[in-house]
Write a protein that holds these residues in place. Structure first.
Motif: not given
Length: 301
Positions: A107-116, A118-131
Motif C-alpha cells: 500500500s505504500e513504499s518509500n526509499v531514502s539515502k543519507d549520503g553514501e 546509509q540507505v533506508s526505506g519504509q514499506i507498508t503491506v496488507r497481508i491476509p490474516q491467516k498468513n
C-alpha cells in the motif's frame, strides 16, 4: 272406585317419570354431541390459527434482511518491524516477492539515502490474516538484526455485532417509512416521511461503510516495515597497497601518457605557430647569407 283411581294415579306417575328420564337422556346426548362437536370444531380452528401465524412469520422472515455471518472473534492485527539488512535492494525485492506469495499487496513504499553511507526505506503491506505470522517470520529472516518488533491486536467483535443489530433495525424502519410514503395522501405527510426516510438511509450507508471497513481491517493485517542498511565505504588503494605488476602497469601508463603529451605539445606548437616560424626561418636565411657575404669581403680585403 278408589282402586281404579289409585291405579290411574300410579300409571300417570310412571309415565311422568319415564318422560322426565327420556328428556334427561336426550339433553345429555345433545350436550355430549355438542361437546364433541365443539372439540372437533376447535381443533381445526387451532390448526388454522397456527397456520396463519406460521405464514405471517414466514413473510416477516422473508422481508427481514439476511443476517451477516459474524465469526467467533474479529481482531485487527498490526505490526511494526525495524530491520537492519545487509543488502537493501536485494532484501526489498525478496519482501515484495513474499507479499505476492502470501496473497497481499503493497500500500505504500518509500526509499531514502543519507549520503553514501546509509540507505533506508519504509514499506507498508496488507497481508491476509491467516498468513500474518508466516509473513512476519519470513520478513525477520531477511534481516541481519531485528531492531524493533511491535504487534498489536484490537478485538472489534462486539462493535461488529452491534453494527449488525443496528443495521437490521434501520432496515425495518426504512421498510415502514417506505410503506407509509406509498400510502400518504397529504403533501405535508409525504415531505415529512421523505425527510425521515432520507435520514434513515444515510444512517444505513454509514453503518454499512463501517461494517465494510471492519471486515477489510480484520481480513487483511497491516505490517509497517522499516529497513536500514549501513554501507561500508572502501577507501582508494595507495601505491604501497598494490603489487609489483600493478605498479609496473601504472608506471608504464604514466610514462606513455607523458610521451604522448610531449609529442602532442610539440605538434601543436609547430602547427599552431607555423606563420611565425616561416617568417623567422626566412629572416634567419637572410641573416645567414648576409653574414657569409661579409666574411667573404673581409677575406678578400
Amino acid at each position: 272406585m278408589k282402586k281404579v283411581t289409585g291405579l290411574m294415579v300410579f300409571l300417570s306417575l310412571i309415565l311422568f317419570l319415564s318422560a322426565c328420564s327420556s328428556s334427561s337422556k336426550s339433553e345429555e346426548s345433545k350436550m355430549s354431541s355438542d361437546s364433541s362437536a365443539g372439540i372437533d370444531s376447535g381443533e381445526p380452528a387451532k390448526e388454522e390459527k397456527s397456520q396463519v401465524s406460521f405464514d405471517n412469520n414466514a413473510k416477516l422472515e422473508k422481508a427481514a434482511p439476511a443476517e451477516l455471518e459474524v465469526p467467533d472473534q474479529m481482531v485487527i492485527y498490526q505490526a511494526n518491524l525495524q530491520l537492519r539488512v545487509k543488502k537493501f535492494e536485494e532484501t526489498l525485492q525478496n519482501i515484495e516477492e513474499q507479499v505476492i506469495k502470501y496473497g497481499g499487496y503493497i500500500s505504500e513504499s518509500n526509499v531514502s539515502k543519507d549520503g553514501e553511507e546509509q540507505v533506508s526505506g519504509q514499506i507498508t503491506v496488507r497481508i491476509p490474516q491467516k498468513n500474518f505470522q508466516a509473513f512476519l517470520h519470513d520478513a525477520e529472516g531477511q534481516s541481519a538484526e531485528v531492531l524493533q518488533r511491535n504487534i498489536t491486536g484490537t478485538d472489534v467483535t462486539e462493535e461488529y455485532v452491534d453494527l449488525d443489530s443496528r443495521l437490521k433495525s434501520k432496515r425495518v424502519v426504512e421498510e415502514r417509512l417506505t410503506s407509509f410514503m406509498q400510502s400518504a395522501q397529504k403533501t405535508e405527510d409525504l415531505l415529512k416521511i421523505s425527510a425521515d426516510l432520507a435520514a434513515v438511509q444515510e444512517e444505513i450507508e454509514t453503518i454499512q461503510g463501517r461494517i465494510k471497513f471492519l471486515e477489510n481491517q480484520t481480513s487483511l493485517s497491516t505490517v509497517h516495515l522499516s529497513l536500514f542498511e549501513n554501507k561500508v565505504i572502501v577507501p582508494n588503494l595507495e601505491d604501497e597497497d598494490l603489487n609489483t605488476w600493478d605498479k609496473t602497469k601504472k608506471q608504464f601508463m604514466k610514462s606513455t601518457n607523458m610521451l604522448l603529451a610531449a609529442i602532442s605539445g610539440v605538434f601543436v606548437f609547430i602547427v599552431g605557430n607555423m606563420p611565425i616560424l616561416v617568417i623567422l626561418a626566412v629572416a634567419a636565411v637572410f641573416i645567414y647569407l648576409y653574414i657569409k657575404k661579409q666574411r667573404k669581403r673581409n677575406g678578400n680585403g
